[in-house]
Motif scaffolding. Structure first.
Motif, PDB file in Angstrom:
ATOM      1  N   TYR A  16      13.918 -23.296 -15.421  1.00  0.00           N
ATOM      2  CA  TYR A  16      15.160 -23.564 -14.703  1.00  0.00           C
ATOM      3  C   TYR A  16      14.896 -23.392 -13.211  1.00  0.00           C
ATOM      4  O   TYR A  16      14.296 -22.398 -12.790  1.00  0.00           O
ATOM      5  N   PRO A  17      15.370 -24.323 -12.398  1.00  0.00           N
ATOM      6  CA  PRO A  17      15.176 -24.166 -10.949  1.00  0.00           C
ATOM      7  C   PRO A  17      16.040 -23.031 -10.405  1.00  0.00           C
ATOM      8  O   PRO A  17      17.190 -22.860 -10.806  1.00  0.00           O
ATOM      9  N   ILE A  18      15.475 -22.269  -9.487  1.00  0.00           N
ATOM     10  CA  ILE A  18      16.209 -21.150  -8.888  1.00  0.00           C
ATOM     11  C   ILE A  18      17.262 -21.678  -7.916  1.00  0.00           C
ATOM     12  O   ILE A  18      18.386 -21.196  -7.876  1.00  0.00           O
ATOM     13  N   LYS A  19      16.893 -22.679  -7.138  1.00  0.00           N
ATOM     14  CA  LYS A  19      17.799 -23.269  -6.154  1.00  0.00           C
ATOM     15  C   LYS A  19      17.723 -24.788  -6.311  1.00  0.00           C
ATOM     16  O   LYS A  19      16.990 -25.462  -5.589  1.00  0.00           O
ATOM     17  N   PRO A  20      18.473 -25.361  -7.271  1.00  0.00           N
ATOM     18  CA  PRO A  20      18.381 -26.805  -7.495  1.00  0.00           C
ATOM     19  C   PRO A  20      18.918 -27.606  -6.305  1.00  0.00           C
ATOM     20  O   PRO A  20      19.945 -27.250  -5.718  1.00  0.00           O
ATOM     21  N   LEU A  21      18.188 -28.647  -5.932  1.00  0.00           N
ATOM     22  CA  LEU A  21      18.599 -29.539  -4.853  1.00  0.00           C
ATOM     23  C   LEU A  21      18.645 -30.965  -5.369  1.00  0.00           C
ATOM     24  O   LEU A  21      17.724 -31.410  -6.051  1.00  0.00           O
ATOM     25  N   CYS A  22      19.711 -31.701  -5.001  1.00  0.00           N
ATOM     26  CA  CYS A  22      19.841 -33.086  -5.428  1.00  0.00           C
ATOM     27  C   CYS A  22      18.754 -33.952  -4.797  1.00  0.00           C
ATOM     28  O   CYS A  22      18.298 -34.919  -5.380  1.00  0.00           O
ATOM     29  N   LYS A  23      18.326 -33.597  -3.590  1.00  0.00           N
ATOM     30  CA  LYS A  23      17.204 -34.228  -2.898  1.00  0.00           C
ATOM     31  C   LYS A  23      16.678 -33.224  -1.881  1.00  0.00           C
ATOM     32  O   LYS A  23      17.402 -32.334  -1.436  1.00  0.00           O
ATOM     33  N   SER A  24      15.425 -33.360  -1.517  1.00  0.00           N
ATOM     34  CA  SER A  24      14.802 -32.344  -0.662  1.00  0.00           C
ATOM     35  C   SER A  24      15.445 -32.249   0.721  1.00  0.00           C
ATOM     36  O   SER A  24      15.432 -31.201   1.346  1.00  0.00           O
ATOM     37  N   ASP A  25      16.033 -33.357   1.205  1.00  0.00           N
ATOM     38  CA  ASP A  25      16.664 -33.329   2.531  1.00  0.00           C
ATOM     39  C   ASP A  25      18.194 -33.283   2.457  1.00  0.00           C
ATOM     40  O   ASP A  25      18.885 -33.757   3.354  1.00  0.00           O
ATOM     41  N   CYS A  26      18.717 -32.670   1.405  1.00  0.00           N
ATOM     42  CA  CYS A  26      20.169 -32.535   1.254  1.00  0.00           C
ATOM     43  C   CYS A  26      20.723 -31.770   2.451  1.00  0.00           C
ATOM     44  O   CYS A  26      20.212 -30.725   2.832  1.00  0.00           O
ATOM     45  N   ARG A  27      21.794 -32.310   3.065  1.00  0.00           N
ATOM     46  CA  ARG A  27      22.373 -31.712   4.270  1.00  0.00           C
ATOM     47  C   ARG A  27      23.448 -30.677   3.959  1.00  0.00           C
ATOM     48  O   ARG A  27      23.893 -29.950   4.847  1.00  0.00           O
ATOM     49  N   GLY A  28      23.904 -30.620   2.719  1.00  0.00           N
ATOM     50  CA  GLY A  28      24.872 -29.599   2.315  1.00  0.00           C
ATOM     51  C   GLY A  28      26.295 -29.901   2.756  1.00  0.00           C
ATOM     52  O   GLY A  28      26.679 -31.052   2.965  1.00  0.00           O
ATOM     53  N   LEU A  29      27.076 -28.853   2.915  1.00  0.00           N
ATOM     54  CA  LEU A  29      28.493 -28.952   3.273  1.00  0.00           C
ATOM     55  C   LEU A  29      28.711 -28.447   4.697  1.00  0.00           C
ATOM     56  O   LEU A  29      28.017 -27.555   5.168  1.00  0.00           O
ATOM     57  N   CYS A  30      29.718 -29.011   5.361  1.00  0.00           N
ATOM     58  CA  CYS A  30      30.107 -28.523   6.682  1.00  0.00           C
ATOM     59  C   CYS A  30      30.652 -27.102   6.507  1.00  0.00           C
ATOM     60  O   CYS A  30      31.519 -26.866   5.650  1.00  0.00           O
ATOM     61  N   PRO A  31      30.174 -26.148   7.303  1.00  0.00           N
ATOM     62  CA  PRO A  31      30.640 -24.768   7.138  1.00  0.00           C
ATOM     63  C   PRO A  31      32.102 -24.566   7.552  1.00  0.00           C
ATOM     64  O   PRO A  31      32.728 -23.578   7.169  1.00  0.00           O
ATOM     65  N   LYS A  32      32.661 -25.510   8.308  1.00  0.00           N
ATOM     66  CA  LYS A  32      34.045 -25.354   8.770  1.00  0.00           C
ATOM     67  C   LYS A  32      35.041 -26.060   7.851  1.00  0.00           C
ATOM     68  O   LYS A  32      35.995 -25.443   7.389  1.00  0.00           O
ATOM     69  N   CYS A  33      34.805 -27.367   7.580  1.00  0.00           N
ATOM     70  CA  CYS A  33      35.791 -28.123   6.800  1.00  0.00           C
ATOM     71  C   CYS A  33      35.352 -28.384   5.353  1.00  0.00           C
ATOM     72  O   CYS A  33      36.167 -28.787   4.532  1.00  0.00           O
ATOM     73  N   GLY A  34      34.069 -28.183   5.025  1.00  0.00           N
ATOM     74  CA  GLY A  34      33.608 -28.338   3.652  1.00  0.00           C
ATOM     75  C   GLY A  34      33.239 -29.748   3.249  1.00  0.00           C
ATOM     76  O   GLY A  34      32.981 -30.001   2.072  1.00  0.00           O
ATOM     77  N   LYS A  35      33.201 -30.704   4.190  1.00  0.00           N
ATOM     78  CA  LYS A  35      32.842 -32.090   3.862  1.00  0.00           C
ATOM     79  C   LYS A  35      31.359 -32.170   3.508  1.00  0.00           C
ATOM     80  O   LYS A  35      30.525 -31.510   4.106  1.00  0.00           O
ATOM     81  N   ASN A  36      31.048 -33.012   2.521  1.00  0.00           N
ATOM     82  CA  ASN A  36      29.663 -33.246   2.138  1.00  0.00           C
ATOM     83  C   ASN A  36      28.981 -34.036   3.249  1.00  0.00           C
ATOM     84  O   ASN A  36      29.314 -35.184   3.501  1.00  0.00           O
ATOM     85  N   LEU A  37      28.018 -33.434   3.925  1.00  0.00           N
ATOM     86  CA  LEU A  37      27.359 -34.065   5.069  1.00  0.00           C
ATOM     87  C   LEU A  37      26.378 -35.159   4.668  1.00  0.00           C
ATOM     88  O   LEU A  37      25.922 -35.919   5.523  1.00  0.00           O
TER      89      LEU A  37
END
Length: 137
Positions: free
Chosen positions: A106-127
């Protein structure tokens, strides 16, 4: 998956089986499966030991640890197992070892792609879907 010790011929035997997910209890909050675990096994018996070469495959759905989106991977693993057997043992159950080998990968920190930008820390939008309008990015 069980292997009957007395039914293994001198040249070995090949087995294929689909194991229901409920039998292995593999799912977690972050990891889901969409079908049975497909196992191909080659078993060889040498006097008082059994060697099993396994090929395990199952589609796995994960949640990205950065953007929280679901994504699918095809889990595949080759496993070699050895079992000492006595004359009294009639069968060897592979299910606990198959379950353990899958969980160990099982992956410890699964990522959808290696350069995933994540979520905006203020509004939560998928970057990954573009910048947000809150001015943080």
């Amino acid at each position: 998956m069980k292997i009957e010790v007395n039914q293994i011929p001198p040249e070995g035997m090949v087995l294929a089986e689909e194991i229901a997910l409920g039998a292995l209890d593999l799912e977690t909050d972050l990891i889901k499966f969409s079908g049975p675990v497909k196992v191909k096994a080659k078993a060889d018996k040498i006097t008082n030991a059994i060697t099993v070469h396994l090929n395990v495959a199952v589609p796995m759905y994960l949640i990205c640890s950065r953007c929280l989106e679901d994504f699918k991977i095809d889990f595949k693993k080759d496993i070699n197992l050895n079992y000492p057997v006595s004359k009294n043992e009639l069968s060897v159950d592979l299910d606990p070892d198959i379950r353990e080998e899958i969980i160990l990968d099982y992956p410890i920190k699964p990522l959808c792609k290696s350069d995933c930008r994540g979520l905006c820390p203020k509004c939560g939008k998928n970057l990954n879907q573009g910048g947000c309008s809150c001015g943080t990015t």
